[in-house]
Each structure stands twice: as structure tokens, then as C-alpha cells.
Design an enzyme around this catalytic site. Structure first.
Site, PDB file in Angstrom:
ATOM      1  N   HIS A 528       5.040  -2.416  11.327  1.00 28.53           N
ATOM      2  CA  HIS A 528       4.385  -1.498  10.400  1.00 28.53           C
ATOM      3  C   HIS A 528       2.939  -1.209  10.813  1.00 28.53           C
ATOM      4  O   HIS A 528       2.600  -0.091  11.187  1.00 28.53           O
ATOM      5  CB  HIS A 528       4.449  -2.080   8.980  1.00 28.53           C
ATOM      6  CG  HIS A 528       3.897  -1.170   7.928  1.00 28.53           C
ATOM      7  ND1 HIS A 528       3.584  -1.611   6.671  1.00 28.53           N
ATOM      8  CD2 HIS A 528       3.585   0.147   7.937  1.00 28.53           C
ATOM      9  CE1 HIS A 528       3.110  -0.597   5.954  1.00 28.53           C
ATOM     10  NE2 HIS A 528       3.095   0.477   6.709  1.00 28.53           N
ATOM     11  N   HIS A 533       0.406   2.571  11.985  1.00 24.13           N
ATOM     12  CA  HIS A 533      -0.985   2.811  11.572  1.00 24.13           C
ATOM     13  C   HIS A 533      -1.957   2.757  12.748  1.00 24.13           C
ATOM     14  O   HIS A 533      -2.729   3.692  12.979  1.00 24.13           O
ATOM     15  CB  HIS A 533      -1.399   1.776  10.522  1.00 24.13           C
ATOM     16  CG  HIS A 533      -0.850   2.026   9.168  1.00 24.13           C
ATOM     17  ND1 HIS A 533      -1.530   2.712   8.184  1.00 24.13           N
ATOM     18  CD2 HIS A 533       0.350   1.689   8.623  1.00 24.13           C
ATOM     19  CE1 HIS A 533      -0.789   2.783   7.098  1.00 24.13           C
ATOM     20  NE2 HIS A 533       0.352   2.164   7.335  1.00 24.13           N
ATOM     21  N   HIS A 719       7.185   5.565  10.096  1.00 20.99           N
ATOM     22  CA  HIS A 719       6.387   4.926   9.059  1.00 20.99           C
ATOM     23  C   HIS A 719       7.128   4.894   7.731  1.00 20.99           C
ATOM     24  O   HIS A 719       7.078   3.883   7.009  1.00 20.99           O
ATOM     25  CB  HIS A 719       5.049   5.641   8.889  1.00 20.99           C
ATOM     26  CG  HIS A 719       4.212   5.048   7.795  1.00 20.99           C
ATOM     27  ND1 HIS A 719       4.130   5.610   6.526  1.00 20.99           N
ATOM     28  CD2 HIS A 719       3.452   3.922   7.750  1.00 20.99           C
ATOM     29  CE1 HIS A 719       3.358   4.861   5.774  1.00 20.99           C
ATOM     30  NE2 HIS A 719       2.934   3.836   6.480  1.00 20.99           N
ATOM     31  N   ASN A 723       7.776   1.528   5.539  1.00 23.22           N
ATOM     32  CA  ASN A 723       6.842   1.339   4.425  1.00 23.22           C
ATOM     33  C   ASN A 723       7.494   1.397   3.049  1.00 23.22           C
ATOM     34  O   ASN A 723       7.276   0.517   2.221  1.00 23.22           O
ATOM     35  CB  ASN A 723       5.726   2.381   4.483  1.00 23.22           C
ATOM     36  CG  ASN A 723       4.678   2.159   3.412  1.00 23.22           C
ATOM     37  OD1 ASN A 723       3.862   1.248   3.495  1.00 23.22           O
ATOM     38  ND2 ASN A 723       4.716   2.984   2.364  1.00 23.22           N
ATOM     39  N   ILE A 873      -0.351   5.800   3.688  1.00 19.16           N
ATOM     40  CA  ILE A 873      -0.492   4.673   2.770  1.00 19.16           C
ATOM     41  C   ILE A 873       0.083   3.437   3.421  1.00 19.16           C
ATOM     42  O   ILE A 873       0.904   3.553   4.337  1.00 19.16           O
ATOM     43  CB  ILE A 873       0.201   4.954   1.432  1.00 19.16           C
ATOM     44  CG1 ILE A 873      -0.234   3.965   0.352  1.00 19.16           C
ATOM     45  CG2 ILE A 873       1.706   4.946   1.591  1.00 19.16           C
ATOM     46  CD1 ILE A 873       0.166   4.369  -1.043  1.00 19.16           C
TER      47      ILE A 873
END
Length: 873
Positions: A528, A533, A719, A723, A873
Site C-alpha cells: 500500500h 503512495h 491503490h 485501500n 487517501i
């Protein structure tokens, strides 16, 4: 006056009077600061005073066909003032205000290609768009979406270009200088901006190492190594803030105090663009850190801090936890304006901390414990990107045996033979029936260091699985390993096999828990954080520094970068920093981030696309007879099945879009902005990887297509898959525990007897305690929510993002394809009798790659589905 101010000069401009004089009407949509910042009550008053004394907001059109000989750029038209600033009301929901504006326009002026804006107010405003009704030319649209600060802050106005795209070679000569100067501004290459600490009003994109995670001035225990710029800890770069170094360590950047967390610098246009999004995320994370952590500690520390039964955990969702009467907590719930946050601190007059029921236990409270569900989540859970086809037996390690001892797996044929449905190990390998979840080599170098910390006690693990004839997986062996220590010269390898009763049944359940802990840690830190990110942020920075907003690649990629820099900056400030929430809730603790840097050593951009990743893991083979020319080894692999449909839809969209601008490879090679962009990504953004030979050379249209498709995949679908399933699964701690607090008890010990007599209690004494659990659940509930202003894959925030009809039509075809995929996913989930991995024993249909392109409700929430455009997020 600096270089840009010379171009964007404020004096009178020559205007052509040879053509026919006409009036051009326009409509400006913007949001005032006082609407978006409820704490700044003075903003509107001061701006209204500016209007009353003649200091308003002026607009000047810039020609695409006439060049001003004095500046070398397009000719500026006469100033036009925004009308009725004071009297025009805002829309109640969005806070947007539409203003009229009127320009003097000369037919010889030609089409306006840019607009120059001078904000003479006291405060900034957010400019959404400008639409012009140009006589004989039709509408010209400027999609702005940017903060416009007062000219007094930097002695400059702002320039915006229309929504027409140009490669650098095709850019109208009147706009070339403005185009280049705007990029110079964004790089901060004037007035020494590259070396200064950033201010909120700066629009500067630049790079730095991850040197802001530690806080040695506060405590030596909070010192953390610099990530990036070294062979030991290579890392992607992050956005530069320019804060001064700490007093204790000049290599570490000083940190903001907790109450200043929201002030961490990112270019203002990268901040959360919607009030609800900003309040929801920022206030929620601040609340956890500032208030819930100490309050929960004060509640739990005087108690044993343990769950005594699984029923105690269920009470988190039914009864809640009684919080102490405290005026601070009362103040929080009254001050946080959003209903979503009030759900987070549900009181109902009882002051209870209560959570929604996670999907994994919504239908069957105990299904998560089954072997089938344990294995199914490796294909359709929150981390379905790690499982590999086993290609040799027993599994081997790449670690140095001189340091770690012999790390060849101790799992042998006798351990697993009886679980292979009559096949031998060799036959199972030959027929692609054996798989592995391998958390051995990543964790083994850190096991002793982690186990020396006060709380966590972990193993390196290998889990062998067998593919049954019905398409489901059966775990057949788990190996838990410890490296040598000073007291123990040999490594320890324990093998556990399936059992349901007695001591062996208890040990098997406990072994699965250790595997779940490892997979949870790997998911959060590697799958993740690192692989979505962290790796995407350099692309965001380079795109803004090297590609003009007029560049077609910029327009293609920009929605996929929305809010990424902001969420990453907040993560560095609150989540992944030394002593932050991640270290408190995930087992690697203080070693979390440096461990992700070690894994980054093996990261390759060309392996991040879905087909390449599946091929690398042995989960896919090339087969020309199959759709897309590829065949999945496990046909019912929900993440891969849905993902491949998404991937190839993106491929088609990207190819069609780029074909409108790049007719041949020479167009790619001669695109100076594109080449500068790719060079900077390789040499700076991912600079620790610059000498790798696998980078695309970026000399062909095909390579551009591959690179951009991969970027979009990482930022959106990958993602989303990693997530938004966090709360549906990890919201129930026993299913996805993040900490194991003791090793397997030795036979004959009190702990071993307790485990055998009461396996549930033994497991609970091993896994996350109450404090770790409630803090972890609080975090992932927030991070798993879609926001009410979500823009999903196949959607755009505005329909006028391009003036090219061909582009809009191609994008509509992309959206239509995604809606077809939604139907396909729904149909597959309805065929659960045949496709058993789609829902499994826990009855959680796989929807994490359901695009939600058709969703225009803007409801948000814990939906467990939907692919937002960006890693936001």
C-alpha cells in the site's frame, strides 16, 4: 520586478484597433476564501472593502495570433474587472459563485489562448473556470482549478491557458514564452526560491529525501534514518518543504508541532480541494492523535488492556467502549462539523466509541477462521498482490547463509502429501497446483531487531497452498522461522499443518494468525504505502515541473494525481513518522519505514503494470488463444480477473488519446517537455534507481503508452484494490491482526497449557491488545471511506476539460467500457456457486475493483467498492 513579472507586466498593453470592435461576455466561477475557510471570517470583509476602493479582480485576454514586440509573448487585451463581487450570492452546497465579466475584443486579436488575472484583493480565492463567448468563434473555456493569491504577495498576477492542448512543437508562437515561463515559476527557478522555506502562497514543486520522519530534538528514541540518497536506504523522493534542519542532526529536517500539522507545505493547488474532504481527513486524523490516543490510554492502561474473549471484540460494534467523562472529548464532538466524524465518535448521549460492523463478520461471525477463507483472501482480500505460484520445492531463500544460517525451507513432502488430493508434490508443481505466500526473506533480516522491541514478537513465514479442483485454495503448511541469535547459533524453523482439534488445532490457528500479522504489515508498508503512495509522488512533482498544463500528457494524467501530495504530507506528519500511528499499530514499529526502503531496492517501474506483475509472480502465462493473449493460472482469481479488464480498458483509452497527438515515434523523441519529464523522473524523482537498465528509453509511442498506462493503474485501480478493503476485513482485528506480542509458547509452559485449554484466549493474548486494536480500527475506518466529492475512474470533475471533440468522444467510450465491466463484475459475483473465490465463506463479494463510473450520487462512505482516479487517501 522579476523575470516573470516582466512577461506578465502590469502596465498598459498595445491593442490592435484595425479590426472590428466587439464585446465579449464571460462567466467566471470561483469560491471565496471565507467559504472554504470557515475560520477566516475577516476575508470576505476585507475583500469587499477592496472592491469599494476600486481594488478588484481584473482579467486580460492574451492573443494566440498576435505577438507583442516588447515582450515576445501574445498581445494582452484591455483589463476587464470582475463585476458584482459584493452582491453575487454563493451556492449553498458548493460555495461556488458565478460572476459576469465583459471584455473589449478586436476581431484581429484572434482567439484568446490565455488569460492574465490580477487579484488586488486582500485574500486569495479559488478560481474554478472562465468561459468566454467569443464572437464568430464560439465558446472558449479555461479550466483553472487553482488558488489565485493577491498580486501583492509576490508582485505577480496569474496566467491560465485555455483547455486546448498543444505539444511543444505545435504551440502557437504567441504562447511559447508564457508556457515556458509558467514552468520556470512552478520549478521555483527565480529569486532564490529553490533554497527557501516554502510559504503557503508558493506554487513551487521540488524534491527532497524522506528526512523528516524523525524528531531527534524531541528524543533520541525518535531519531530515524534518512530514506533516499543512499545505497543502504534508497527511496522515492517526496515534495520539498524547505524547513530548516533539526538542532541535533543537520541531516534531519525539523518537524512541525502537532497543532501545525495541517500547515505542512504542499503547493496550495495540491491541498484537498473540497471542504468536506479537507475537514473529514484532517480533523479526523488530528482527533485520533491529539485526543483519542491519550484518552484511550488513560482508559485502558489501568486495566489489563486485554480482550478476554471474541465477544469482547464484538462489543466494539454492538455496545461500543465507554469513554471516560471528559470535557475535552465533549469539545471535540461539538467542534468537528462533519457528520462522518461524528459517526467516528458516536455518543448518542452515552459517550461510546463504536464502530460499523465489518463485512467479514457481517454474515458469519466465524467464517474468517476457516482455512478456505484464510486462503481466499490472498486472492480477493485487501492484499491480493503477494501470492505466487511455487516453482520449486522446497522453497529457497536468497539471504546470505553466513548471516542467517541455512534458510532452505524445512517443509518437506511428508508434511503436505496427504493434502494434495492424491497428487505427488512433483505432480502438483508440474500442474501448477502449488502456491506460496512468502514473507520470509523480507522479514528475516529484521526479526531479531523487531523482537528486541518492547511489544512485538514475530516470525518470518512461508505458507504453502494447494489449488483444489473447485478452484479454491487449501493451506497445507505454514513455516515459522527465527534467525540465529548470540545465544542461539542455529536458525529455528517450525512447520505446522492443518488440524481442527486439540493442541495441533490450536497451534494451526495460531500459526495462521502469525501469517496474517506478517501479511498485514507487508500490506500497509509495502503493497500500500510504498508501491502506491510513495512511488507515485515523484510522477506528480515531475508532471507539474516539466509538462505545461497545455501538454496533452499533463491533461491526461492530472486527475490521477489529485490530493496525492497532500495525503502523503499528512502521512509523514502523523502516520508514518517516528512515534506515529503506524509505528504504534503495526509490528515493525520503529523499523517500519527503513524496511520499506530495503524492499524498494528491488522495485522496478516496468513490473508495476498488472500483466507484468502477474507474470513475475507466476500467476499468469502467455496464451494466444485466450482473451488479451493471457491465461490466469488460477481462473477464479478475483483481483486479477477484474483487474485485467480494468487494465486493458485503460490501455485502449490511453492509446486512443495519445494517437491524437503522437502520429509517430519522431514526435515522441522531439517532444522536449516529455523528454525532460521522463529524464527528471528517472534521474531525480526515482534518482536512486537512475542507473537501472529497465527504464523505458521514451523514444517511441509504445513506450509512452506503457508508462502512462502503468502510472494510471498504480494511482487508481491498484491503490483502490489495496485501500478500500481495509475496514471490510481489517476492521475486525482477528482477521487482519497487525501485532503479535509473544512467540509460540513452549510445550509444558503455562502459556502452552492455556492455549490448549482455551485456544481463543491464547490467540487473544498473542494478538493486538485493546489499545492497539481500537486505534488501528479508528484509523482504517477513516482511510477506507470514499469522500462525497470522489471522482471515479472514467469520470472527470468537469465536462469541459478538453476542447477537442475527438478526445471527449474517446473518453466517453472509456466510460462506457468501464460501465460494462461493472456489469461483468456484478454477474461474476452472482455466480458464487461456480466462482467460489468471489465471496467465500465470509460472503464478502469482491467489489474492490468495481469502477463506480456509473455512480454520480456523491454519497461516499464505507462502500467497499469504487476506483477513484487518484491515490487520495
Amino acid at each position: 520586478m522579476d523575470k516573470l513579472a516582466e512577461v506578465f507586466h502590469f502596465g498598459p498593453h498595445h491593442k490592435s484597433t484595425s479590426g472590428q470592435q466587439k464585446k465579449t461576455k464571460g462567466f467566471v466561477v470561483l469560491q471565496k476564501k471565507n467559504v472554504l475557510d470557515l475560520s477566516d471570517f475577516s476575508a470576505d470583509i476585507l475583500d469587499d472593502l477592496s472592491e469599494l476602493i476600486g481594488k478588484g479582480v481584473s482579467f486580460q485576454l492574451i492573443s494566440t495570433s498576435q505577438i507583442d514586440s516588447s515582450s515576445g509573448s501574445g498581445k494582452f487585451g484591455e483589463k476587464a474587472l470582475l463585476q458584482n463581487w459584493i452582491s453575487t450570492p454563493e451556492r449553498l452546497v458548493t460555495g461556488q459563485t458565478t460572476y459576469s465579466i465583459e471584455f473589449d475584443w478586436d476581431s484581429d486579436f484572434g482567439p484568446p489562448g490565455a488569460v492574465f488575472i490580477t487579484n488586488s484583493h486582500h485574500d486569495e480565492f479559488f478560481l474554478n473556470s472562465l468561459t468566454l463567448e467569443v464572437p464568430d468563434l464560439g465558446n472558449v473555456h479555461f479550466d483553472c482549478n487553482s488558488w489565485v493569491y493577491p498580486a501583492s504577495t509576490n508582485n505577480r498576477g496569474r496566467i491560465f491557458f485555455s483547455n486546448r492542448s498543444y505539444l511543444p512543437a505545435n504551440c502557437p508562437p504567441a504562447l511559447i514564452k508564457l508556457r515556458n515561463e509558467e514552468l520556470i515559476s512552478l520549478r521555483g527557478e527565480f529569486n532564490g526560491m529553490a533554497e527557501t522555506e516554502r510559504k503557503e502562497c508558493d506554487r513551487v514543486y521540488d524534491y527532497d529525501f524522506y528526512n523528516d520522519l524523525g524528531d531527534p530534538d524531541k528524543s533520541v528514541e525518535l531519531s530515524r534514518p534518512v530514506l533516499g540518497g543512499s545505497q543502504q536506504f534508497p527511496y522515492p523522493r517526496r515534495g520539498r518543504t524547505g524547513r530548516p534542519p533539526t538542532k541535533t542532526d543537520p541531516a534531519t529536517e525539523s518537524r512541525l508541532s502537532l497543532d501545525k500539522s495541517l500547515d505542512i507545505y504542499v503547493p496550495r493547488d495540491e491541498r484537498f480541494g473540497h471542504l468536506k474532504m479537507s475537514d473529514f481527513l484532517a480533523h479526523a486524523l488530528k482527533s485520533i492523535v491529539q485526543f483519542l490516543v491519550p484518552e484511550l490510554k488513560s482508559l485502558f492502561d489501568p486495566t489489563p488492556n486485554e480482550f478476554d474473549s471474541f465477544e469482547d471484540i464484538m462489543k466494539l460494534y454492538s455496545d461500543g467502549i465507554k469513554l471516560p467523562d471528559n470535557p475535552i472529548l465533549d469539545a471535540i464532538t461539538s467542534l468537528i462539523p462533519l457528520e462522518l466524524i461524528k459517526e467516528f465518535l458516536t455518543t448518542d448521549g452515552e459517550n461510546l466509541l463504536k464502530y460499523p460492523l465489518p463485512q467479514v463478520i457481517a454474515t458469519d461471525e466465524f467464517a474468517w477462521r476457516t482455512d478456505e477463507e484464510f486462503a481466499r483472501q490472498m486472492l480477493a482480500g485487501v492484499d491480493p498482490v503477494v501470492i505466487q505460484r511455487l516453482q520449486s520445492f522446497p522453497p529457497r531463500s536468497k539471504l546470505d547463509p553466513e548471516i542467517y544460517g541455512c534458510q532452505i525451507s524445512s517443509i518437506n513432502a511428508s508434511h503436505i502429501q496427504k493434502y494434495l488430493d492424491g497428487l505427488t508434490v512433483e505432480q502438483s508443481l508440474e500442474h501448477d497446483r502449488l502456491f506460496i505466500l512468502d514473507h520470509h526473506d523480507v522479514f528475516m533480516p529484521y526479526v531479531n531487531r523487531i523482537n528486541a522491541l518492547p511489544t512485538p514478537k514475530i516470525y518470518a513465514s512461508r505458507t504453502i497452498l494447494f489449488l483444489k479442483s473447485d478452484g479454491t485454495l487449501r493451506p497445507v503448511a505454514i513455516e515459522l522461522s527465527l534467525p540465529p541469535t548470540d545465544q542461539r547459533r542455529q536458525s529455528v524453523q517450525q512447520v505446522f499443518t492443518p488440524a481442527e482439534e486439540g493442541a495441533q488445532g490450536a497451534l494451526w490457528q495460531l500459526a495462521k494468525c502469525y501469517v496474517a500479522v506478517n501479511d498485514s504489515g507487508y500490506h500497509q508498508l509495502i503493497s500500500h504505502w510504498l508501491k502506491t503512495h510513495a512511488v507515485i509522488e515523484p510522477f506528480v512533482i515531475a508532471t507539474n515541473r516539466q509538462l505545461s498544463v497545455m501538454h496533452p500528457v499533463y491533461k491526461l494524467l492530472s486527475p490521477h494525481f489529485r490530493d496525492t501530495m497532500n495525503i502523503n504530507a499528512l502521512a509523514r506528519q502523523i502516520l508514518i513518522n517516528g512515534g506515529g500511528i503506524l509505528e504504534a499499530t503495526v509490528f515493525p514499529g520503529k523499523y517500519s519505514m527503513e524496511m520499506s526502503a530495503v524492499v524498494y531496492k528491488d522495485w522496478r517501474f516496468d513490473e508495476q503494470g498488472l500483466p507484468a506483475d502477474l507474470l513475475k509472480r507466476g500467476m499468469l502465462v502467455v496464451d494466444s488463444s485466450m482473451p488479451y493473449g493471457l491465461k490466469l493460472i488460477i481462473e477464479d482469481y478475483p483481483y486479477a480477473v477484474d483487474g485485467l479488464e480494468i487494465w486493458f480498458a485503460v490501455v485502449s483509452w490511453v492509446k486512443e488519446y495519445l494517437s491524437l497527438y503522437y502520429q509517430n515515434d519522431d514526435a515522441v523523441k522531439s517532444d522536449a517537455e516529455l523528454q525532460a519529464w521522463w529524464t527528471e523522473i528517472r534521474n531525480v524523482g526515482h534518482g536512486d534507481k537512475k542507473d537501472e537498465t529497465w527504464w523505458y528509453s521514451m523514444e517511441s509511442v509504445e513506450e509512452v503508452e506503457k508508462a502512462i498506462t502503468t502510472i494510471i493503474w498504480i494511482a487508481s485501480a491498484l491503490h483502490a484494490a489495496l485501500n478500500y478493503g481495509q475496514y471490510p476485513y481489517a476492521g475486525y482485528m482477528p482477521d487482519r491482526p497487525t501485532v503479535s506480542r509473544r512467540l509460540i509458547p513452549e510445550e509444558g509452559s503455562h502459556e502452552f497449557s492455556e492455549l490448549v485449554e482455551n485456544p481463543d484466549l491464547g490467540i487473544l493474548r498473542t494478538l493486538s491488545n485493546q489499545f492497539q486494536t481500537t486505534l488501528g480500527i479508528a484509523l482504517i475506518e477513516i482511510l477506507s471511506r470514499h469522500t462525497t466529492d470522489e471522482v471515479y475512474l472514467g469520470q472527470r470533475a468537469t465536462s469541459e476539460w478538453s476542447d477537442d471533440k475527438r478526445v471527449i468522444e474517446a473518453f466517453e467510450r472509456f466510460g462506457t467500457k468501464l460501465k460494462e465491466i461493472e456489469k461483468n463484475i456484478t454477474e461474476r459475483n452472482q455466480n458464487a456457486n461456480k466462482l467460489k473465490n468471489r465471496s467465500g465463506p465470509a460472503n464478502v463479494p469482491y467489489t474492490l475493483l468495481y469502477p463506480s463510473t456509473s455512480d454520480l450520487t456523491h454519497k461516499g462512505g464505507l462502500t467497499g467498492k469504487g476506483i477513484p482516479n487518484s491515490t487520495a487517501i
